[in-house]
Design an enzyme around this catalytic site. Sequence first.
Site, PDB file in Angstrom:
ATOM      1  N   GLU A 104      30.141  12.348  22.816  1.00  0.00           N
ATOM      2  CA  GLU A 104      30.643  11.399  23.817  1.00  0.00           C
ATOM      3  C   GLU A 104      30.266   9.963  23.452  1.00  0.00           C
ATOM      4  O   GLU A 104      29.963   9.141  24.305  1.00  0.00           O
ATOM      5  CB  GLU A 104      30.092  11.732  25.215  1.00  0.00           C
ATOM      6  N   CYS A 133      31.729  12.238  36.550  1.00  0.00           N
ATOM      7  CA  CYS A 133      31.136  10.904  36.578  1.00  0.00           C
ATOM      8  C   CYS A 133      32.207   9.815  36.554  1.00  0.00           C
ATOM      9  O   CYS A 133      32.014   8.741  37.146  1.00  0.00           O
ATOM     10  CB  CYS A 133      30.174  10.718  35.406  1.00  0.00           C
TER      11      CYS A 133
END
Length: 620
Positions: free
Chosen positions: A310, A394
């Site tokens: 990520e 998120c």
Amino acid sequence: MNSTVKSTLYSTYKLPHQRLANVPFTQVSIEDRFWTARMKASQKTTLTACLTQCEQTGRISNFAKAASLTDGEFEGIFYNDSDVYKVLEGIAYSLMNEPDDELEAQADRVIGFIAAAQKEDGYLQTYFTLAEPDKKWTDMNKHEEYCAGHLIEAAIAYHQATGKRKLLDVAIKLADHIDSLFGPDKRHWVPGHQEIELALVKLYLETKEERYWKLAYWFLEERGHGHGVGYSWDRADWGAAYSQDHMPVRDMSIVTGHAVRAVYMYAGMADLASLTGDEGYLAALDRLWDNVVNKNMYITGGIGPSKQNEGFTEDYDLPNQSAYCETCASVAMILWNHRMNLLHGDSKYADIVEREMYNGALAGVSLTGDKFFYVNPLEADGTHHRVEWYDCSCCPTQIARFIPSIGNYVYAINEGQIMINQYIAGTGSLHVGNDEVKLQQVTNFPWDGRVTIRVEETGDTAYDMLLRIPGWCRNFTLKVGGEQLVRSSMENGYVKLSRTWKAGEEIELSFEMPVQKVYANPLVKENVGKVALQRGPIVFCMEEMDNTDYDLTEVSPDTRFQAVFEPELLEGVVTLYAAGSDHTDSFQAVPYFAWDNREQGKMRVWLPEKKDATALYEIQ
């Protein structure tokens, strides 16, 4: 609603080593066709959608279970508390913009569960309370302090929105618990997912309790000394660099690891540099900014090309279809670059804020406000689409707190100076010295480059007006009081106008907005022989549904572009119509932020170009 509540955080303030003072969104009224639509969608749809999902997925009931108000096991992922906190923060910002009794009542109910779930010693994370109570504070990557950071931010925001202290008292008690465990002569600790650092600075600004910012400083100083322990440190393909723990922060020059963690950390470093003047932090931030923006950022402002971590791989590794570009990372870039602008007063940071606002971050939410992107590629094969929620959500909750606070980035203040960083229609209520100044912006930005800035109210003191000239702008005209200025003073990317202003005076600023061909740095191998299109701050893309010859399209030297505002398309956007010598260089392009809001299909930002075309400028 208690409109009399005052706070350093939500009033104009300037930290000791900042060049500029922050002007919060509570002093900015947005009356902008573009952003008002997004803010209404956020308040009426996004916040409700996120609350509903937090209910349905057990994120909220986890608190009730942890408080023994109901029975059951923990549901979801260990960091899920943070999503609830971010939604509450978004609700607080939305309430500051527009009161909503129903939304406030829903927030109060959730806050009641949170307060009840807190342990007597101040500890609060429902995963460990319910699932692994004997393993608290053992794995630095289990997001205990990350969740605490988001709780602190939400608590401060909600207190300022409503005057209610319940959540703020919970946050202070949790911060005191963390402070009792970690710090000089206590336990070593490296937050695996940064966030608490900037939150503790906010808590210091709210409470004036210096040990909070000192704890944030200590957390940053813990990095790079071999203290990290947890599953991300144990993975051979991640290691300490994944959480930016591979060297002391003041020695860093190259971005590594998880993108959101890195940029949250840089934002925290900027806060601490603003407080302390730490030269090592300032120098590191300048080096890191250069590395991120000039070698690791996409044209959309997206960062972090790799799904595997990520985050980051190596300089100039910027693939299109596999680009990760997490929505959270684009918002984090806004948080960091805004702080850098306050530190240095340089328009290049506000340029990045603008790029993210209109492209990388905004693409993360649908026009309807109820579907989201976690990943934001620059090319899609027809299978990548926004969804209503993720197991790890998120990004939806990040968008929920970002859009209501968009007014944060419009103005800043220096002694005797007003900086206009973003061109958004509405009013700003500012303080310059002892004078109150009210400015009104009238504009149809980003579709039109014309901006009128009217001085509605002012005092008798002379001050400077500094207007940012965006990095994409090649030509502009400027009039003051109807008289065109042939020459004007420039300061760090801003036009500087110095005078004693009078109520009723107007500044007319007009940016030329031709369609520009943008070329990647030649070291970005994926984009050799390709071109992207940008007009003003907006990056464009081709969608398959608009182009029957999608797979054959290329840009040639003969391609000409016409920008047309279409009020019925995608809630009103400028569309680019390209016309060339044949069907292969005749096509249609729409703003990148608005893609995947219609039929499913392919998309791409970077288009093949015939070899004899000439570059206008480089963005990467």
